[in-house]
Scaffold this active site. Structure first.
Site, mmCIF file in Angstrom:
data_model
loop_
_atom_site.group_PDB
_atom_site.id
_atom_site.type_symbol
_atom_site.label_atom_id
_atom_site.label_comp_id
_atom_site.label_asym_id
_atom_site.label_seq_id
_atom_site.Cartn_x
_atom_site.Cartn_y
_atom_site.Cartn_z
ATOM 1 N N ARG A 16 0.833 -1.201 0.000
ATOM 2 C CA ARG A 16 0.000 0.000 0.000
ATOM 3 C C ARG A 16 0.873 1.257 0.000
ATOM 4 N NH1 ARG A 16 1.203 2.245 4.243
ATOM 5 N NH2 ARG A 16 0.173 4.071 3.396
ATOM 6 N N GLY A 17 0.194 2.393 -0.227
ATOM 7 C CA GLY A 17 0.903 3.664 -0.365
ATOM 8 C C GLY A 17 1.004 3.955 -1.858
ATOM 9 N N ARG A 59 -6.821 -0.999 -7.607
ATOM 10 C CA ARG A 59 -7.299 0.107 -6.768
ATOM 11 C C ARG A 59 -7.594 1.296 -7.683
ATOM 12 N NH1 ARG A 59 -4.344 1.281 -1.291
ATOM 13 N NH2 ARG A 59 -6.438 1.988 -0.752
ATOM 14 N N CYS A 124 -2.218 9.702 8.047
ATOM 15 C CA CYS A 124 -1.977 8.434 7.358
ATOM 16 C C CYS A 124 -0.485 8.114 7.327
ATOM 17 C CB CYS A 124 -2.588 8.455 5.960
ATOM 18 S SG CYS A 124 -2.698 6.797 5.232
ATOM 19 N N ASP A 193 -2.523 10.825 -3.174
ATOM 20 C CA ASP A 193 -2.720 9.692 -4.093
ATOM 21 C C ASP A 193 -2.914 10.208 -5.503
ATOM 22 O OD1 ASP A 193 -3.675 8.792 -1.265
ATOM 23 O OD2 ASP A 193 -3.185 6.968 -2.376
ATOM 24 N N ASN A 203 -6.452 12.397 -1.151
ATOM 25 C CA ASN A 203 -5.567 11.669 -0.234
ATOM 26 C C ASN A 203 -6.441 10.908 0.766
ATOM 27 O OD1 ASN A 203 -2.843 11.060 0.658
ATOM 28 N ND2 ASN A 203 -3.254 12.322 2.449
ATOM 29 N N LYS A 204 -5.789 10.202 1.657
ATOM 30 C CA LYS A 204 -6.495 9.345 2.616
ATOM 31 C C LYS A 204 -7.672 10.061 3.265
ATOM 32 C CE LYS A 204 -5.741 5.969 3.218
ATOM 33 N NZ LYS A 204 -6.459 4.948 2.407
HETATM 34 P P1 RI2 Z 1 3.180 7.865 -0.407
HETATM 35 C C1 RI2 Z 1 -1.755 6.187 0.918
HETATM 36 O O1 RI2 Z 1 -2.835 5.428 0.469
HETATM 37 C C2 RI2 Z 1 -2.177 7.374 1.741
HETATM 38 O O2 RI2 Z 1 -3.336 8.013 1.272
HETATM 39 C C3 RI2 Z 1 -0.944 8.236 1.587
HETATM 40 O O3 RI2 Z 1 -1.144 9.576 1.966
HETATM 41 C C4 RI2 Z 1 -0.690 8.059 0.105
HETATM 42 O O4 RI2 Z 1 -0.949 6.686 -0.154
HETATM 43 C C5 RI2 Z 1 0.648 8.500 -0.402
HETATM 44 O O5 RI2 Z 1 1.651 7.643 0.028
HETATM 45 P P2 RI2 Z 1 -3.151 3.897 0.976
HETATM 46 O O6 RI2 Z 1 -2.437 2.976 -0.009
HETATM 47 O O7 RI2 Z 1 3.284 7.617 -1.878
HETATM 48 O O8 RI2 Z 1 -2.697 3.706 2.381
HETATM 49 O O9 RI2 Z 1 3.569 9.286 -0.031
HETATM 50 O O10 RI2 Z 1 -4.639 3.752 0.827
HETATM 51 O O11 RI2 Z 1 3.938 6.837 0.395
#
Ligand code: RI2
Length: 298
Positions: A16-17, A59, A124, A193, A203-204
């Site tokens: 994730r991220g 996703r 997040c 995101d 974003n989250k």
């Molecule tokens: P980086 C995450 O989504 C969060 O919304 C976070 O702010 C965003 O991705 C950006 O993450 P999720 O996968 O690329 O947890 O900065 O739903 O790491």
């Protein structure tokens, strides 16, 4: 790991991220291309497109995923399968290495906006936000961080632990405590995101509430986002699809009777609540999103 394994891990959020899913998808598509035993270029490209679709459909919200897959597919050129494989290898490796480099660059730029003695709220778990705070700490600045829990997945615990492991003074707070702590906060730093053409940040879930509270207390909000999180599709007016996940993530089924539950996992923060967006190209007003997207399309 094959395409289906990676796709399952992205869907289930084991990976994730927004940045991490982009790199994982690029890597999976590359591996698929390398291992594919097909000599006909047309059939090879068709199989590649199907694999791309499988990864894309995991996703819906983070455009980083689509942009990463498009960046890899840009290399799919040539008259033979070997030439196409070579092109894919180079485009995938280029995407992965430049996206890793962007984290370092953005952390460096963002750390300049963090002053000694600052109290920061982050929401997040953003690799970029965490890296920037750690960078400021390494520069000898004394910073204090409030990390929101981030229901329902509680990614805030990852953030808090990563900061604590680096020696940063960090306090975990529940999401509803943001207003309470905002009055002692100097800066909000979050990831993204997707960034739309009008500078809205997706974003989250909860990010918009954090930004609204920041606005009430005149606290600047910095968004860290690589340029591959900017959405070209929004230039053509396509709306960003907000992912709604299983309600079991929010509350155990059978716990409540006759109650509806919803679980949207992202929200939109309008540009007027955002002070600046930091990309690997530098620091911008959110109103520059249109120009950044055009630059990406050149
Ligand atoms: P980086 C995450 O989504 C969060 O919304 C976070 O702010 C965003 O991705 C950006 O993450 P999720 O996968 O690329 O947890 O900065 O739903 O790491």
């Amino acid at each position: 790991m094959n395409i289906n394994d990676t796709a399952a891990k992205i869907s289930s959020m084991e990976i994730r991220g927004a940045g991490k899913i982009a790199r994982a998808a690029a890597q999976a598509l590359l591996q698929f291309a390398i291992n594919l035993d097909e000599k006909n270029p047309g059939k090879f490209l068709k199989a590649l497109e199907t694999a791309k679709e499988t990864l894309f459909n995991t996703r819906p919200t983070a455009v980083s995923l689509a942009n990463a897959l498009d960046a890899v597919m840009k290399g799919a050129k040539g008259n033979t399968v070997d030439e196409i494989k070579k092109g894919i290898k180079s485009s995938a490796e280029q995407f992965i290495s430049s996206s890793e480099k962007a984290i370092e660059t953005i952390a460096k730029i963002c750390s300049q906006r963090i002053q000694d003695g600052y109290t920061i709220i982050t929401h997040c778990n953003s690799t970029l936000a965490v890296s920037a705070i750690i960078k400021a700490h390494e520069q000898g600045k004394k910073v204090r961080v409030f990390a929101t829990e981030t229901r329902p997945w509680r990614q805030g615990l990852i953030t808090a632990q990563a900061l604590a492991d680096s020696g940063v003074d960090v306090t975990l707070i529940v999401d509803s405590a943001v207003g309470f702590f905002m009055r002692e906060t100097d800066l909000v730093i979050v990831g993204a995101d997707t960034v739309t053409a009008d500078g809205t940040i997706i974003n989250k879930i909860g990010t918009s509430q954090v930004a609204l509270a920041a606005s009430v207390y005149s606290v600047p909000v910095i968004v860290c986002a690589e340029t591959y999180k900017f959405s070209k599709a929004t230039l053509e007016g396509k709306p960003v699809v907000i992912e709604e996940r299983d309600v079991a993530e929010v509350v155990e089924q059978n716990k409540l009777k006759g109650v509806k539950v919803r679980n949207p996992v992202f929200d939109a923060t309008p540009s007027k609540y955002i002070t600046a967006i930091i990309t690997e190209l530098g620091i911008y007003s959110p109103h520059a999103a249109y120009t950044i997207i055009q630059k990406m399309m050149e």
